[in-house]
Design a protein around this motif. Structure first.
Motif, PDB file in Angstrom:
ATOM      1  N   LYS A 199       0.836  -1.218   0.000  1.00 56.70           N
ATOM      2  CA  LYS A 199       0.000   0.000   0.000  1.00 56.70           C
ATOM      3  C   LYS A 199       0.867   1.263   0.000  1.00 56.70           C
ATOM      4  CE  LYS A 199      -3.458  -2.699   0.163  1.00 56.70           C
ATOM      5  NZ  LYS A 199      -3.162  -3.625  -0.902  1.00 56.70           N
ATOM      6  N   VAL A 200       1.976   1.227   0.753  1.00 55.07           N
ATOM      7  CA  VAL A 200       2.880   2.390   0.779  1.00 55.07           C
ATOM      8  C   VAL A 200       3.368   2.666  -0.636  1.00 55.07           C
ATOM      9  CG1 VAL A 200       5.124   3.249   1.589  1.00 55.07           C
ATOM     10  CG2 VAL A 200       3.638   1.981   3.163  1.00 55.07           C
ATOM     11  N   LEU A 201       3.815   1.611  -1.316  1.00 51.95           N
ATOM     12  CA  LEU A 201       4.371   1.793  -2.663  1.00 51.95           C
ATOM     13  C   LEU A 201       3.288   2.218  -3.652  1.00 51.95           C
ATOM     14  CD1 LEU A 201       6.837  -1.250  -2.749  1.00 51.95           C
ATOM     15  CD2 LEU A 201       7.378   1.142  -2.323  1.00 51.95           C
ATOM     16  N   GLN A 202       2.093   1.636  -3.520  1.00 51.36           N
ATOM     17  CA  GLN A 202       0.997   1.995  -4.434  1.00 51.36           C
ATOM     18  C   GLN A 202       0.608   3.459  -4.284  1.00 51.36           C
ATOM     19  OE1 GLN A 202      -2.361  -0.514  -3.624  1.00 51.36           O
ATOM     20  NE2 GLN A 202      -1.559  -2.226  -4.812  1.00 51.36           N
ATOM     21  N   LEU A 203       0.493   3.921  -3.036  1.00 52.55           N
ATOM     22  CA  LEU A 203      -0.054   5.251  -2.794  1.00 52.55           C
ATOM     23  C   LEU A 203       0.985   6.366  -2.915  1.00 52.55           C
ATOM     24  CD1 LEU A 203      -2.404   4.389   0.194  1.00 52.55           C
ATOM     25  CD2 LEU A 203      -3.128   5.085  -2.073  1.00 52.55           C
ATOM     26  N   THR A 204       2.258   6.030  -2.685  1.00 60.88           N
ATOM     27  CA  THR A 204       3.248   7.116  -2.713  1.00 60.88           C
ATOM     28  C   THR A 204       4.026   7.130  -4.025  1.00 60.88           C
ATOM     29  OG1 THR A 204       4.874   5.720  -1.597  1.00 60.88           O
ATOM     30  CG2 THR A 204       3.534   7.147  -0.207  1.00 60.88           C
ATOM     31  N   ARG A 205       3.897   6.056  -4.802  1.00 59.30           N
ATOM     32  CA  ARG A 205       4.543   5.994  -6.135  1.00 59.30           C
ATOM     33  C   ARG A 205       6.007   6.402  -6.111  1.00 59.30           C
ATOM     34  NH1 ARG A 205       1.209   3.108  -9.434  1.00 59.30           N
ATOM     35  NH2 ARG A 205      -0.917   3.572  -8.837  1.00 59.30           N
ATOM     36  N   GLU A 206       6.327   7.405  -6.947  1.00 52.42           N
ATOM     37  CA  GLU A 206       7.733   7.790  -7.126  1.00 52.42           C
ATOM     38  C   GLU A 206       8.362   8.442  -5.893  1.00 52.42           C
ATOM     39  OE1 GLU A 206       5.839   7.570 -10.300  1.00 52.42           O
ATOM     40  OE2 GLU A 206       7.213   5.888 -10.049  1.00 52.42           O
ATOM     41  N   GLU A 207       7.508   9.103  -5.094  1.00 51.99           N
ATOM     42  CA  GLU A 207       8.101   9.874  -3.995  1.00 51.99           C
ATOM     43  C   GLU A 207       8.911   9.008  -3.023  1.00 51.99           C
ATOM     44  OE1 GLU A 207       3.985  11.937  -4.543  1.00 51.99           O
ATOM     45  OE2 GLU A 207       4.711   9.890  -4.545  1.00 51.99           O
ATOM     46  N   VAL A 208       8.430   7.799  -2.758  1.00 51.91           N
ATOM     47  CA  VAL A 208       9.155   6.925  -1.834  1.00 51.91           C
ATOM     48  C   VAL A 208       9.571   5.681  -2.609  1.00 51.91           C
ATOM     49  CG1 VAL A 208       9.045   5.609   0.307  1.00 51.91           C
ATOM     50  CG2 VAL A 208       7.783   7.754   0.105  1.00 51.91           C
ATOM     51  N   PRO A 209      10.841   5.640  -3.027  1.00 53.02           N
ATOM     52  CA  PRO A 209      11.266   4.451  -3.777  1.00 53.02           C
ATOM     53  C   PRO A 209      11.302   3.239  -2.849  1.00 53.02           C
ATOM     54  CG  PRO A 209      13.122   5.876  -3.301  1.00 53.02           C
ATOM     55  CD  PRO A 209      11.902   6.585  -2.803  1.00 53.02           C
ATOM     56  N   HIS A 210      12.004   2.213  -3.236  1.00 55.94           N
ATOM     57  CA  HIS A 210      11.931   0.981  -2.449  1.00 55.94           C
ATOM     58  C   HIS A 210      12.804   1.033  -1.199  1.00 55.94           C
ATOM     59  CE1 HIS A 210       9.467  -1.308  -5.316  1.00 55.94           C
ATOM     60  NE2 HIS A 210       9.952  -0.415  -6.156  1.00 55.94           N
ATOM     61  N   SER A 211      12.823   2.199  -0.546  1.00 58.49           N
ATOM     62  CA  SER A 211      13.592   2.260   0.700  1.00 58.49           C
ATOM     63  C   SER A 211      12.638   2.118   1.878  1.00 58.49           C
ATOM     64  CB  SER A 211      14.361   3.567   0.831  1.00 58.49           C
ATOM     65  OG  SER A 211      14.091   4.441  -0.213  1.00 58.49           O
ATOM     66  N   VAL A 212      11.668   1.270   1.703  1.00 59.94           N
ATOM     67  CA  VAL A 212      10.658   1.080   2.740  1.00 59.94           C
ATOM     68  C   VAL A 212      10.712  -0.366   3.221  1.00 59.94           C
ATOM     69  CG1 VAL A 212       8.180   1.064   3.210  1.00 59.94           C
ATOM     70  CG2 VAL A 212       9.133   2.780   1.705  1.00 59.94           C
ATOM     71  N   ALA A 213      10.785  -0.508   4.532  1.00 57.20           N
ATOM     72  CA  ALA A 213      10.633  -1.848   5.123  1.00 57.20           C
ATOM     73  C   ALA A 213       9.470  -1.740   6.094  1.00 57.20           C
ATOM     74  CB  ALA A 213      11.898  -2.259   5.856  1.00 57.20           C
ATOM     75  N   VAL A 214       8.800  -2.844   6.322  1.00 57.51           N
ATOM     76  CA  VAL A 214       7.719  -2.836   7.311  1.00 57.51           C
ATOM     77  C   VAL A 214       8.017  -3.944   8.318  1.00 57.51           C
ATOM     78  CG1 VAL A 214       5.259  -3.163   7.734  1.00 57.51           C
ATOM     79  CG2 VAL A 214       6.018  -1.922   5.691  1.00 57.51           C
ATOM     80  N   VAL A 215       8.035  -3.580   9.578  1.00 54.44           N
ATOM     81  CA  VAL A 215       8.230  -4.577  10.627  1.00 54.44           C
ATOM     82  C   VAL A 215       6.929  -4.686  11.404  1.00 54.44           C
ATOM     83  CG1 VAL A 215       9.515  -5.171  12.719  1.00 54.44           C
ATOM     84  CG2 VAL A 215      10.683  -4.055  10.814  1.00 54.44           C
ATOM     85  N   VAL A 216       6.354  -5.877  11.408  1.00 55.34           N
ATOM     86  CA  VAL A 216       5.148  -6.113  12.208  1.00 55.34           C
ATOM     87  C   VAL A 216       5.637  -6.440  13.616  1.00 55.34           C
ATOM     88  CG1 VAL A 216       3.095  -7.521  12.518  1.00 55.34           C
ATOM     89  CG2 VAL A 216       3.804  -6.838  10.223  1.00 55.34           C
ATOM     90  N   GLU A 217       5.408  -5.504  14.531  1.00 56.44           N
ATOM     91  CA  GLU A 217       5.957  -5.647  15.894  1.00 56.44           C
ATOM     92  C   GLU A 217       5.185  -6.687  16.700  1.00 56.44           C
ATOM     93  OE1 GLU A 217       8.326  -1.981  15.264  1.00 56.44           O
ATOM     94  OE2 GLU A 217       8.559  -3.816  16.394  1.00 56.44           O
ATOM     95  N   ARG A 218       3.873  -6.582  16.624  1.00 58.77           N
ATOM     96  CA  ARG A 218       3.067  -7.502  17.451  1.00 58.77           C
ATOM     97  C   ARG A 218       1.776  -7.824  16.738  1.00 58.77           C
ATOM     98  NH1 ARG A 218       1.449  -5.589  23.182  1.00 58.77           N
ATOM     99  NH2 ARG A 218       0.984  -7.778  23.551  1.00 58.77           N
ATOM    100  N   ILE A 219       1.346  -9.070  16.914  1.00 62.48           N
ATOM    101  CA  ILE A 219      -0.013  -9.455  16.513  1.00 62.48           C
ATOM    102  C   ILE A 219      -0.581 -10.151  17.735  1.00 62.48           C
ATOM    103  CG2 ILE A 219      -1.406 -10.925  15.020  1.00 62.48           C
ATOM    104  CD1 ILE A 219       0.572 -10.665  12.833  1.00 62.48           C
ATOM    105  N   TYR A 220      -1.659  -9.614  18.271  1.00 64.04           N
ATOM    106  CA  TYR A 220      -2.218 -10.282  19.446  1.00 64.04           C
ATOM    107  C   TYR A 220      -3.727 -10.074  19.491  1.00 64.04           C
ATOM    108  CZ  TYR A 220      -2.245  -5.611  21.593  1.00 64.04           C
ATOM    109  OH  TYR A 220      -2.459  -4.285  21.853  1.00 64.04           O
ATOM    110  N   ARG A 221      -4.366 -11.001  20.175  1.00 62.62           N
ATOM    111  CA  ARG A 221      -5.822 -10.936  20.299  1.00 62.62           C
ATOM    112  C   ARG A 221      -6.141 -10.490  21.720  1.00 62.62           C
ATOM    113  NH1 ARG A 221     -10.035 -13.046  17.718  1.00 62.62           N
ATOM    114  NH2 ARG A 221      -8.882 -14.459  16.374  1.00 62.62           N
TER     115      ARG A 221
END
Length: 300
Positions: A199-221
């Motif tokens: 979604k980051v890449l789709q919505l920001t297009r050229e402005e943010v090249p592939h210097s994006v990482a996503v870390v999922v810190e926690r998943i909990y119920r």
């Protein structure tokens, strides 16, 4: 870390509702999200990771130990059994409030071919009178050559620490497989991160090249209604952080809304998604950062 760090894999077996999840939550010290009820037919599901300064136990749930109804079922049971010979110890958990049943006998039969330490764990002792325990122990004690028999209450914690301490003694000396703060390993974590990044890449297009990482810190119920997902979007420069957050946080909200819909589809559950953005200069060039953000050496 001591010189004699011990680590290994421990399988938990038992009929449904014997309290495996309650036991894990007690050992790990917090709720581990039950992400999906979809059967994991081909791989072991790592349910919980317990780490101390001297040891790490990776608890796994072996799928497919059930009475097979088909040839596919036979195959799944065989796959599960071959896995049992690869773990370092086995917890066979039974319910103190129920007599030994056909489901228990089915598991016992399968465990006769396994050459690993097997602990019989009689859970829910808080729900029975101590006098009722002895006949149950007698009924089970000769069914297999158990390393130990532990009556426990996973809910209240009785005997849980002792059981874990003894398990650690059975583990071989070995490395720490997972970071000490990681308590579970859901493949969903990785996929959720990828959906957010998409979604980051789709919505920001050229402005943010592939210097994006996503870390999922926690998943909990936290309750039956929702699964909480907390994730950090990592960029290399302050200007990129500004773009991702957007005016008044608008862009980040948009990313969150679209990603949440996709994650909900994947998990079949309502999601509460929290996103943060963090600047980590030149993270793509730093091996430690690459590993921390989930990129293994063979990925780059």
């Amino acid at each position: 870390m001591s010189n004699e760090f011990r680590s290994g894999f421990v399988a938990i077996l038992g009929r449904p509702n014997v309290g495996k999840s309650t036991f894990l939550n007690k050992v790990i010290g917090q709720k581990i999200a039950i992400m999906s009820d979809k059967a994991q037919t081909t791989r072991n599901k790592i349910q919980g990771i317990y780490t101390t300064k001297d040891a790490q136990i990776v608890f796994i749930d072996t799928p497919g130990i059930h009475k097979p109804q088909s040839r596919l079922g036979d195959f799944m049971v065989e796959s599960a059994l071959s896995t049992l010979n690869e773990v370092d110890a086995i917890l066979f958990m039974v319910n103190a409030t129920q007599k030994r049943g056909r489901g228990d006998d089915f598991i016992i039969e399968r465990l006769k071919n396994v050459n690993k330490p097997i602990y019989l764990v009689i859970n829910k002792i808080d729900q029975v009178h101590p006098n009722d325990l002895l006949p149950l122990v007698d009924d089970y004690k000769d069914t297999l050559d158990y390393k130990e028999i532990y009556p426990i209450s996973a809910l209240q914690g009785n005997n849980v620490d002792e059981l874990v301490a003894n398990l650690i003694k059975d583990l071989p000396q070995g490395p720490q497989f997972y970071p000490e703060d990681q308590i579970t390993d859901h493949p969903e974590r990785f996929i959720a991160g990828e959906l957010i990044r998409e979604k980051v890449l789709q919505l920001t297009r050229e402005e943010v090249p592939h210097s994006v990482a996503v870390v999922v810190e926690r998943i909990y119920r936290e309750d039956e209604q929702k699964v909480h997902v907390q994730a950090t979007i990592i960029v290399e420069r302050k200007s990129q952080k500004g773009i991702i957050i957007g005016k008044g946080g608008q862009m980040l909200r948009k990313i969150g809304t679209l990603a949440r819909k996709d994650i909900e589809k994947m998990l079949g559950d309502k999601i509460y998604l929290e996103l943060w953005v963090k600047v980590q200069p030149k993270w793509k060039d730093k091996k430690a950062d690459l590993q921390a953000f989930g990129y293994r050496q063979d990925d780059y």
